[in-house]
Design a protein around this motif. Structure first.
Motif, PDB file in Angstrom:
ATOM      1  N   ILE A 171      35.065  15.320 -21.259  1.00 62.46           N
ATOM      2  CA  ILE A 171      36.097  15.548 -20.246  1.00 62.46           C
ATOM      3  C   ILE A 171      35.549  15.309 -18.845  1.00 62.46           C
ATOM      4  O   ILE A 171      36.247  14.820 -17.960  1.00 62.46           O
ATOM      5  CB  ILE A 171      36.710  16.965 -20.392  1.00 62.46           C
ATOM      6  N   VAL A 172      34.265  15.610 -18.641  1.00 62.57           N
ATOM      7  CA  VAL A 172      33.635  15.318 -17.347  1.00 62.57           C
ATOM      8  C   VAL A 172      33.575  13.810 -17.122  1.00 62.57           C
ATOM      9  O   VAL A 172      33.903  13.310 -16.036  1.00 62.57           O
ATOM     10  CB  VAL A 172      32.229  15.942 -17.276  1.00 62.57           C
ATOM     11  N   ALA A 173      33.166  13.077 -18.152  1.00 63.55           N
ATOM     12  CA  ALA A 173      33.054  11.618 -18.019  1.00 63.55           C
ATOM     13  C   ALA A 173      34.415  10.972 -17.789  1.00 63.55           C
ATOM     14  O   ALA A 173      34.558  10.077 -16.946  1.00 63.55           O
ATOM     15  CB  ALA A 173      32.387  11.037 -19.269  1.00 63.55           C
ATOM     16  N   ALA A 174      35.431  11.414 -18.534  1.00 61.32           N
ATOM     17  CA  ALA A 174      36.764  10.826 -18.369  1.00 61.32           C
ATOM     18  C   ALA A 174      37.316  11.115 -16.978  1.00 61.32           C
ATOM     19  O   ALA A 174      37.952  10.253 -16.364  1.00 61.32           O
ATOM     20  CB  ALA A 174      37.709  11.378 -19.432  1.00 61.32           C
ATOM     21  N   SER A 175      37.069  12.307 -16.469  1.00 59.19           N
ATOM     22  CA  SER A 175      37.539  12.663 -15.130  1.00 59.19           C
ATOM     23  C   SER A 175      36.863  11.802 -14.076  1.00 59.19           C
ATOM     24  O   SER A 175      37.507  11.287 -13.149  1.00 59.19           O
ATOM     25  CB  SER A 175      37.272  14.147 -14.856  1.00 59.19           C
ATOM     26  N   ALA A 176      35.560  11.634 -14.202  1.00 59.06           N
ATOM     27  CA  ALA A 176      34.819  10.829 -13.226  1.00 59.06           C
ATOM     28  C   ALA A 176      35.256   9.366 -13.280  1.00 59.06           C
ATOM     29  O   ALA A 176      35.401   8.704 -12.243  1.00 59.06           O
ATOM     30  CB  ALA A 176      33.326  10.951 -13.476  1.00 59.06           C
ATOM     31  N   ALA A 177      35.476   8.848 -14.485  1.00 58.90           N
ATOM     32  CA  ALA A 177      35.855   7.440 -14.632  1.00 58.90           C
ATOM     33  C   ALA A 177      37.208   7.153 -13.989  1.00 58.90           C
ATOM     34  O   ALA A 177      37.432   6.065 -13.463  1.00 58.90           O
ATOM     35  CB  ALA A 177      35.890   7.069 -16.107  1.00 58.90           C
ATOM     36  N   SER A 178      38.115   8.128 -14.007  1.00 56.74           N
ATOM     37  CA  SER A 178      39.440   7.944 -13.406  1.00 56.74           C
ATOM     38  C   SER A 178      39.515   8.493 -11.988  1.00 56.74           C
ATOM     39  O   SER A 178      40.605   8.565 -11.415  1.00 56.74           O
ATOM     40  CB  SER A 178      40.512   8.624 -14.278  1.00 56.74           C
ATOM     41  N   ARG A 179      38.364   8.879 -11.438  1.00 60.35           N
ATOM     42  CA  ARG A 179      38.278   9.393 -10.071  1.00 60.35           C
ATOM     43  C   ARG A 179      39.181  10.603  -9.859  1.00 60.35           C
ATOM     44  O   ARG A 179      39.815  10.767  -8.808  1.00 60.35           O
ATOM     45  CB  ARG A 179      38.623   8.297  -9.063  1.00 60.35           C
ATOM     46  N   LEU A 180      39.243  11.461 -10.881  1.00 57.79           N
ATOM     47  CA  LEU A 180      39.980  12.715 -10.751  1.00 57.79           C
ATOM     48  C   LEU A 180      39.092  13.776 -10.118  1.00 57.79           C
ATOM     49  O   LEU A 180      37.874  13.620 -10.018  1.00 57.79           O
ATOM     50  CB  LEU A 180      40.429  13.214 -12.131  1.00 57.79           C
ATOM     51  N   GLU A 181      39.702  14.886  -9.712  1.00 59.35           N
ATOM     52  CA  GLU A 181      38.918  16.051  -9.375  1.00 59.35           C
ATOM     53  C   GLU A 181      38.132  16.464 -10.622  1.00 59.35           C
ATOM     54  O   GLU A 181      38.565  16.200 -11.756  1.00 59.35           O
ATOM     55  CB  GLU A 181      39.821  17.202  -8.934  1.00 59.35           C
ATOM     56  N   PRO A 182      36.968  17.102 -10.469  1.00 58.36           N
ATOM     57  CA  PRO A 182      36.223  17.546 -11.650  1.00 58.36           C
ATOM     58  C   PRO A 182      37.074  18.454 -12.533  1.00 58.36           C
ATOM     59  O   PRO A 182      37.958  19.162 -12.031  1.00 58.36           O
ATOM     60  CB  PRO A 182      35.036  18.308 -11.049  1.00 58.36           C
ATOM     61  N   PRO A 183      36.840  18.447 -13.834  1.00 58.19           N
ATOM     62  CA  PRO A 183      37.701  19.208 -14.747  1.00 58.19           C
ATOM     63  C   PRO A 183      37.500  20.719 -14.623  1.00 58.19           C
ATOM     64  O   PRO A 183      36.506  21.196 -14.075  1.00 58.19           O
ATOM     65  CB  PRO A 183      37.266  18.707 -16.129  1.00 58.19           C
ATOM     66  N   ILE A 184      38.464  21.444 -15.185  1.00 58.42           N
ATOM     67  CA  ILE A 184      38.454  22.908 -15.175  1.00 58.42           C
ATOM     68  C   ILE A 184      37.941  23.396 -16.526  1.00 58.42           C
ATOM     69  O   ILE A 184      38.454  22.998 -17.573  1.00 58.42           O
ATOM     70  CB  ILE A 184      39.867  23.464 -14.928  1.00 58.42           C
ATOM     71  N   GLY A 185      36.916  24.252 -16.499  1.00 61.11           N
ATOM     72  CA  GLY A 185      36.352  24.781 -17.729  1.00 61.11           C
ATOM     73  C   GLY A 185      37.281  25.769 -18.420  1.00 61.11           C
ATOM     74  O   GLY A 185      38.168  26.361 -17.797  1.00 61.11           O
ATOM     75  N   GLY A 186      37.061  25.943 -19.713  1.00 62.97           N
ATOM     76  CA  GLY A 186      37.896  26.838 -20.505  1.00 62.97           C
ATOM     77  C   GLY A 186      37.610  28.303 -20.237  1.00 62.97           C
ATOM     78  O   GLY A 186      36.589  28.681 -19.666  1.00 62.97           O
ATOM     79  N   VAL A 187      38.530  29.144 -20.686  1.00 64.34           N
ATOM     80  CA  VAL A 187      38.401  30.581 -20.466  1.00 64.34           C
ATOM     81  C   VAL A 187      37.331  31.179 -21.375  1.00 64.34           C
ATOM     82  O   VAL A 187      37.020  30.639 -22.444  1.00 64.34           O
ATOM     83  CB  VAL A 187      39.735  31.314 -20.726  1.00 64.34           C
TER      84      VAL A 187
END
Length: 289
Positions: A171-187
């Motif tokens: 999920i970190v890699a996919a977020s970075a590849a699409s230039r999204l904000e860094p992902p939110i970790g689970g609870v």
């Protein structure tokens, strides 16, 4: 700037919703999915709509809808108030995101500042199609739903959480590849053992996360502590940036730091991230009453 903490609050707990924006979290997610009994969901939608219509804009307000299928009738009631974003559960493919965005745009006249969208990656199918989901132009960030994902995969998570490493890195890699904000970790479902929460949050931070979801206000300070750069971190990062920029100005591409390690553009990029995070956190503090 991505929030450090997203506090989940059951949508039918109106008293808790009213108090939620004063509990210290950067964002609140009113939940219409897992925490609500099916018979109570209609009443929960009304309670959340009332909550969105009141209060000062000091905390981001999000809503996790029940499902893609329920988006139309729920969003028709929720888009008239202070709604910053929608969390979409059980996303399986980018078509799910597109459907919710279509419904959202029909319900909300927010062309200048559209409501943000955050898909929950919590199924094996979502992991398989995550690059397409992340690439949708209206997705602001991805959130990892580790409890549901582990159940879908049949994974038994051990104390070191090694079984979640692939999903977290993916999920970190996919977020970075699409230039999204860094992902939110689970609870973390354990809101008593705060030392455990700190340790698991530090793992997320090392993997590239800058925030995580929480289920109890007492988890908020620990999550903020981990995801907020310390003054010494910021000072060192600023010194690194200044030294590197001076080196570039003198016609060289790398320098040797005070600790004897080579410093190049990749190292400085992380320093810039640290400074940017600190500025974003400081901005949040000054915006709050």
């Amino acid at each position: 700037m991505t929030a450090r903490s997203y506090l989940y609050v059951p949508g039918d707990a109106q008293d808790r919703l009213v108090r939620s924006t004063s509990r210290g979290a950067d964002a609140v997610i009113a939940d219409l999915e897992d925490s609500i009994a099916p018979a109570q969901r209609r009443a929960a939608v009304e309670a959340v709509a009332a909550w969105l219509a009141t209060g000062a804009p000091d905390t981001e307000r999000w809503v996790r809808i029940t499902s893609v299928a329920d988006a139309a009738h729920q969003l028709a009631r929720l888009t008239s108030g202070r709604l910053d974003g929608i969390v979409i559960p059980k996303v399986a493919a980018v078509a799910d995101v597109a459907r919710v965005v279509e419904v959202l745009d029909e319900a909300a006249d927010r062309a200048e500042l559209p409501v943000r969208v955050m898909p929950l990656i919590e199924t094996a199918k979502a992991l398989q199609t995550i690059d397409e989901i992340a690439a949708h132009p209206r997705v602001a960030a991805l959130q990892l739903g580790e409890l549901d994902l582990a159940a879908d995969l049949g994974v038994m998570v051990g104390p070191d959480e090694h079984e979640l490493l692939y999903a977290r890195s993916r999920i970190v890699a996919a977020s970075a590849a699409s230039r999204l904000e860094p992902p939110i970790g689970g609870v973390s479902p354990d809101f008593v053992d705060l030392d455990l929460l700190r340790a698991t949050t530090q793992r997320l931070q090392r993997l590239g996360f800058v925030g995580r979801a929480v289920i109890h206000p007492r988890q908020v300070p620990v999550v903020h502590e981990v995801f907020t750069p310390t003054p010494s971190d910021v000072e060192e990062a600023s010194r690194m940036i200044a030294a590197y920029e001076a080196t570039i100005a003198n016609g060289r591409g790398v320098l040797v730091g005070s600790d004897g390690r080579m410093v190049d553009e990749a190292v400085v990029r992380m320093s810039r991230r640290t400074v940017a995070l600190a500025r974003g956190r400081n901005a949040r503090r000054t915006e709050q009453p």
